[in-house]
Design a protein around this motif. Structure first.
Motif, mmCIF file in Angstrom:
data_model
loop_
_atom_site.group_PDB
_atom_site.id
_atom_site.type_symbol
_atom_site.label_atom_id
_atom_site.label_comp_id
_atom_site.label_asym_id
_atom_site.label_seq_id
_atom_site.Cartn_x
_atom_site.Cartn_y
_atom_site.Cartn_z
ATOM 1 N N GLU A 153 64.061 22.348 58.819
ATOM 2 C CA GLU A 153 63.020 23.023 58.037
ATOM 3 C C GLU A 153 61.722 22.211 58.068
ATOM 4 O O GLU A 153 60.631 22.766 58.243
ATOM 5 C CB GLU A 153 63.496 23.218 56.599
ATOM 6 C CG GLU A 153 62.575 24.160 55.855
ATOM 7 C CD GLU A 153 62.926 24.271 54.387
ATOM 8 O OE1 GLU A 153 64.118 24.261 54.055
ATOM 9 O OE2 GLU A 153 61.981 24.361 53.585
ATOM 10 N N PHE A 154 61.856 20.896 57.962
ATOM 11 C CA PHE A 154 60.688 20.008 58.032
ATOM 12 C C PHE A 154 60.003 20.141 59.403
ATOM 13 O O PHE A 154 58.777 20.233 59.504
ATOM 14 C CB PHE A 154 61.145 18.562 57.798
ATOM 15 C CG PHE A 154 60.102 17.520 58.044
ATOM 16 C CD1 PHE A 154 59.102 17.284 57.107
ATOM 17 C CD2 PHE A 154 60.112 16.767 59.209
ATOM 18 C CE1 PHE A 154 58.128 16.318 57.337
ATOM 19 C CE2 PHE A 154 59.143 15.799 59.439
ATOM 20 C CZ PHE A 154 58.155 15.575 58.503
ATOM 21 N N VAL A 182 60.273 11.046 53.758
ATOM 22 C CA VAL A 182 59.936 12.220 54.566
ATOM 23 C C VAL A 182 60.350 13.501 53.855
ATOM 24 O O VAL A 182 59.595 14.456 53.768
ATOM 25 C CB VAL A 182 60.621 12.142 55.949
ATOM 26 C CG1 VAL A 182 60.304 13.368 56.787
ATOM 27 C CG2 VAL A 182 60.208 10.876 56.685
ATOM 28 N N LEU A 183 61.579 13.531 53.364
ATOM 29 C CA LEU A 183 62.035 14.728 52.659
ATOM 30 C C LEU A 183 63.226 14.399 51.765
ATOM 31 O O LEU A 183 63.888 13.376 51.943
ATOM 32 C CB LEU A 183 62.388 15.832 53.658
ATOM 33 C CG LEU A 183 63.578 15.625 54.581
ATOM 34 C CD1 LEU A 183 64.797 16.405 54.095
ATOM 35 C CD2 LEU A 183 63.230 16.102 55.993
ATOM 36 N N ARG A 209 58.389 23.851 59.482
ATOM 37 C CA ARG A 209 57.293 24.120 58.528
ATOM 38 C C ARG A 209 56.208 23.070 58.560
ATOM 39 O O ARG A 209 55.037 23.377 58.627
ATOM 40 C CB ARG A 209 57.850 24.161 57.105
ATOM 41 C CG ARG A 209 58.620 25.412 56.878
ATOM 42 C CD ARG A 209 58.533 25.813 55.427
ATOM 43 N NE ARG A 209 59.470 26.885 55.189
ATOM 44 C CZ ARG A 209 59.916 27.217 54.015
ATOM 45 N NH1 ARG A 209 59.516 26.556 52.967
ATOM 46 N NH2 ARG A 209 60.755 28.214 53.873
ATOM 47 N N THR A 210 56.607 21.801 58.516
ATOM 48 C CA THR A 210 55.597 20.747 58.389
ATOM 49 C C THR A 210 55.032 20.339 59.746
ATOM 50 O O THR A 210 53.834 20.127 59.883
ATOM 51 C CB THR A 210 56.201 19.516 57.665
ATOM 52 O OG1 THR A 210 56.818 19.986 56.477
ATOM 53 C CG2 THR A 210 55.161 18.490 57.321
ATOM 54 N N LEU A 211 55.890 20.244 60.741
ATOM 55 C CA LEU A 211 55.404 19.820 62.062
ATOM 56 C C LEU A 211 55.017 21.012 62.941
ATOM 57 O O LEU A 211 54.411 20.834 63.987
ATOM 58 C CB LEU A 211 56.471 18.984 62.781
ATOM 59 C CG LEU A 211 56.956 17.715 62.048
ATOM 60 C CD1 LEU A 211 58.067 17.030 62.843
ATOM 61 C CD2 LEU A 211 55.814 16.734 61.826
ATOM 62 N N THR A 243 66.002 18.621 57.919
ATOM 63 C CA THR A 243 65.195 18.146 59.051
ATOM 64 C C THR A 243 64.651 19.313 59.872
ATOM 65 O O THR A 243 63.490 19.300 60.302
ATOM 66 C CB THR A 243 66.055 17.219 59.942
ATOM 67 O OG1 THR A 243 66.437 16.085 59.162
ATOM 68 C CG2 THR A 243 65.305 16.753 61.174
#
Ligand SMILES: CC(C)(COP(=O)(O)OP(=O)(O)OC[C@H]1O[C@@H](n2cnc3c(N)ncnc32)[C@H](O)[C@@H]1OP(=O)(O)O)[C@@H](O)C(=O)NCCC(=O)NCCS
Length: 170
Positions: free
Chosen positions: A116-117, A3-4, A120-122, A114
């Motif tokens: 930031e993910f 995931v990251l 930004r991503t979700l 997590t």
């Protein structure tokens, strides 16, 4: 599935191969005290939990709690990720680490990555956290991550109240 990555850690999807590690983590005294006894007595129980918990959440929402491992060597040291509960409107962040890997900034590093993910991503604009009122260490970590206490909530009727934290900007 990865995931990251952070400087020292890799976060990836949990699978049934993590049953032994999850069995150990969920029977740690601090887990039992601050998160609760989920009745995971054997690695087999942990396997069922992984299937019905995190793995079911990846299938339903595309995110969930992740395995946190050291980039160097791949040792699993804890879990960190995002949770969608029926009882809460917002997605919350969760984390727990094995005692021998605490106090080295790994939890902060995993949680920062997590968040930031998630943003930004979700595309999550508001991420909250819930924590038992006695869990001082976790509250300090949340504050270091930029969270502030919002209110107390009861997740299910009759359950003890927990503190709901939100990020200062949301
Ligand atoms: C909460 C938990 C994840 C923190 O893990 P950790 O690896 O110790 O955290 P870090 O090393 O990243 O520390 C981050 C911050 O947490 C706070 N903290 C961590 N350990 C602390 C301690 N023993 N005393 C006071 N503050 C502490 C500090 O603010 C620290 O920042 P600093 O190092 O700049 O002082 C860990 O204690 C844990 O797994 N507990 C059991 C499960 C749990 O309670 N999960 C949270 C449910 S809401």
């Amino acid at each position: 599935m990865e995931v990251l990555r952070t400087d020292r850690l890799v976060l990836r999807w949990l699978d049934t191969g993590d049953a032994e590690f999850i069995h150990e983590l969920m029977n740690d005294p601090d887990w039992l005290r601050y998160i609760g006894d989920r009745g995971i007595r054997t690695p087999e129980d942990a396997r069922a939990y992984l299937q019905q918990g995190p793995m079911a959440m990846y299938a339903e929402h595309g995110f969930g709690l992740y395995r946190v491992e050291l980039r160097e060597g791949g040792t699993p040291i804890g879990i960190c990720g995002l949770i969608k509960r029926d009882a809460l409107e917002d997605v919350d962040i969760g984390f727990a680490f094995l005692p021998q890997f605490r106090g080295r900034g790994y939890a902060f590093e995993a949680a920062e990555g997590t968040l930031e993910f998630g943003r930004r991503t979700l595309g999550l604009s508001r991420i909250v956290a819930i924590v038992s009122p006695e869990n001082r260490v976790s509250m300090l970590l949340l504050e270091k991550l930029g969270f502030v206490m919002e209110r107390r909530v009861q997740l299910t009727p009759g359950a003890s109240e927990v503190c709901l934290f939100r990020t200062a900007s949301a």
